[in-house]
Design a protein around this motif. Structure first.
Motif, mmCIF file in Angstrom:
data_model
loop_
_atom_site.group_PDB
_atom_site.id
_atom_site.type_symbol
_atom_site.label_atom_id
_atom_site.label_comp_id
_atom_site.label_asym_id
_atom_site.label_seq_id
_atom_site.Cartn_x
_atom_site.Cartn_y
_atom_site.Cartn_z
ATOM 1 N N SER A 41 -13.690 -1.712 -10.275
ATOM 2 C CA SER A 41 -14.789 -1.190 -9.323
ATOM 3 C C SER A 41 -14.021 0.268 -8.948
ATOM 4 N N VAL A 42 -14.906 1.227 -9.012
ATOM 5 C CA VAL A 42 -14.499 2.492 -8.682
ATOM 6 C C VAL A 42 -14.742 2.570 -7.064
ATOM 7 N N GLU A 43 -15.712 1.933 -6.479
ATOM 8 C CA GLU A 43 -15.625 1.705 -5.130
ATOM 9 C C GLU A 43 -14.642 0.774 -4.596
ATOM 10 N N GLU A 44 -14.185 -0.091 -5.193
ATOM 11 C CA GLU A 44 -13.230 -0.763 -4.444
ATOM 12 C C GLU A 44 -11.644 -0.204 -4.674
ATOM 13 N N MET A 45 -11.681 0.534 -6.002
ATOM 14 C CA MET A 45 -10.478 1.302 -6.137
ATOM 15 C C MET A 45 -10.415 2.333 -5.020
ATOM 16 N N LEU A 46 -11.380 3.018 -4.775
ATOM 17 C CA LEU A 46 -11.170 4.071 -3.528
ATOM 18 C C LEU A 46 -10.768 3.744 -2.229
ATOM 19 N N GLY A 47 -11.284 2.251 -2.020
ATOM 20 C CA GLY A 47 -10.774 1.195 -0.821
ATOM 21 C C GLY A 47 -9.457 0.874 -0.793
ATOM 22 N N LEU A 48 -9.034 0.528 -1.749
ATOM 23 C CA LEU A 48 -7.352 0.293 -1.972
ATOM 24 C C LEU A 48 -6.704 1.135 -1.640
ATOM 25 N N ALA A 49 -7.128 2.502 -2.512
ATOM 26 C CA ALA A 49 -6.294 3.631 -2.502
ATOM 27 C C ALA A 49 -6.278 4.156 -0.926
ATOM 28 N N ASP A 50 -7.216 4.104 -0.085
ATOM 29 C CA ASP A 50 -7.448 4.210 1.313
ATOM 30 C C ASP A 50 -6.558 3.263 2.176
ATOM 31 N N LYS A 51 -6.363 2.067 1.788
ATOM 32 C CA LYS A 51 -5.373 0.994 2.367
ATOM 33 C C LYS A 51 -4.012 1.602 2.111
ATOM 34 N N ALA A 52 -3.679 2.025 0.946
ATOM 35 C CA ALA A 52 -2.382 2.422 0.845
ATOM 36 C C ALA A 52 -2.181 3.924 1.433
ATOM 37 N N LEU A 53 -3.017 4.749 1.553
ATOM 38 C CA LEU A 53 -2.922 5.994 2.144
ATOM 39 C C LEU A 53 -2.650 5.668 3.625
ATOM 40 N N TYR A 54 -3.301 4.761 4.329
ATOM 41 C CA TYR A 54 -2.894 4.411 5.975
ATOM 42 C C TYR A 54 -1.421 3.973 6.075
ATOM 43 N N HIS A 55 -0.895 2.935 4.807
ATOM 44 C CA HIS A 55 0.441 2.691 4.815
ATOM 45 C C HIS A 55 1.238 3.909 4.898
ATOM 46 N N SER A 56 0.897 4.711 4.010
ATOM 47 C CA SER A 56 1.767 5.878 3.863
ATOM 48 C C SER A 56 1.817 6.742 5.251
ATOM 49 N N LEU A 58 1.443 5.537 8.266
ATOM 50 C CA LEU A 58 2.329 4.882 9.149
ATOM 51 C C LEU A 58 4.031 5.440 9.140
ATOM 52 N N ILE A 59 4.102 5.692 7.967
ATOM 53 C CA ILE A 59 5.630 6.142 7.635
ATOM 54 C C ILE A 59 5.664 7.554 7.607
ATOM 55 N N ARG A 60 4.725 8.245 7.261
ATOM 56 C CA ARG A 60 4.767 9.967 7.337
ATOM 57 C C ARG A 60 5.195 10.387 5.870
ATOM 58 N N ASN A 61 4.545 11.450 5.391
ATOM 59 C CA ASN A 61 5.165 12.142 4.327
ATOM 60 C C ASN A 61 5.588 11.184 3.147
ATOM 61 N N LYS A 62 4.567 10.202 2.755
ATOM 62 C CA LYS A 62 4.970 9.215 1.788
ATOM 63 C C LYS A 62 3.863 9.081 0.665
ATOM 64 N N VAL A 63 4.493 8.746 -0.736
ATOM 65 C CA VAL A 63 3.232 8.188 -1.476
ATOM 66 C C VAL A 63 3.332 6.801 -1.525
ATOM 67 N N THR A 64 2.179 6.002 -1.636
ATOM 68 C CA THR A 64 2.557 4.521 -1.610
ATOM 69 C C THR A 64 1.238 4.027 -2.520
ATOM 70 N N GLN A 65 1.757 3.177 -3.654
ATOM 71 C CA GLN A 65 0.830 2.682 -4.462
ATOM 72 C C GLN A 65 0.293 1.468 -3.840
ATOM 73 N N TYR A 66 -0.812 1.009 -4.144
ATOM 74 C CA TYR A 66 -1.476 -0.135 -3.481
ATOM 75 C C TYR A 66 -0.589 -1.363 -3.880
ATOM 76 N N LYS A 67 -0.327 -2.229 -3.046
ATOM 77 C CA LYS A 67 0.108 -3.562 -3.427
ATOM 78 C C LYS A 67 -0.405 -4.530 -2.511
ATOM 79 N N PRO A 68 -0.984 -5.695 -2.670
ATOM 80 C CA PRO A 68 -1.515 -6.512 -1.630
ATOM 81 C C PRO A 68 -0.211 -7.065 -0.734
ATOM 82 N N PRO A 69 -0.600 -7.317 0.347
ATOM 83 C CA PRO A 69 -1.781 -7.377 1.068
ATOM 84 C C PRO A 69 -2.079 -6.264 2.017
#
Length: 70
Positions: A41-56, A58-69
């Motif tokens: 789902s495109v909508e879910e993909m955007l949400g998962l990318a957003d979660k990965a973004l928030y993880h990035s 937290l660390i700052r200046n990072k690229v993070t690929q979505y990985k559960p959880p």
């Protein structure tokens, strides 16, 4: 043109590198998710990318690929 999440991470790293070269004090935090690797789902993909973004962010200046959880 199709690309997988790993390609997205590579592109994100290039963008992050370019921000560093500006020497403006700005940094780039980027989250990556893809279809069909993470969801169909495109909508879910955007949400998962957003979660990965928030993880990035937290660390700052990072690229993070979505990985559960995230």
């Amino acid at each position: 043109r199709e690309a997988n999440a790993e390609k997205g991470v590579q592109i994100g790293e290039r963008i992050r590198y370019l921000f560093e070269q500006l020497q403006s004090g700005c940094t780039a935090s980027i989250g990556v998710a893809s279809i069909p690797e993470h969801t169909a789902s495109v909508e879910e993909m955007l949400g998962l990318a957003d979660k990965a973004l928030y993880h990035s962010k937290l660390i700052r200046n990072k690229v993070t690929q979505y990985k559960p959880p995230y």
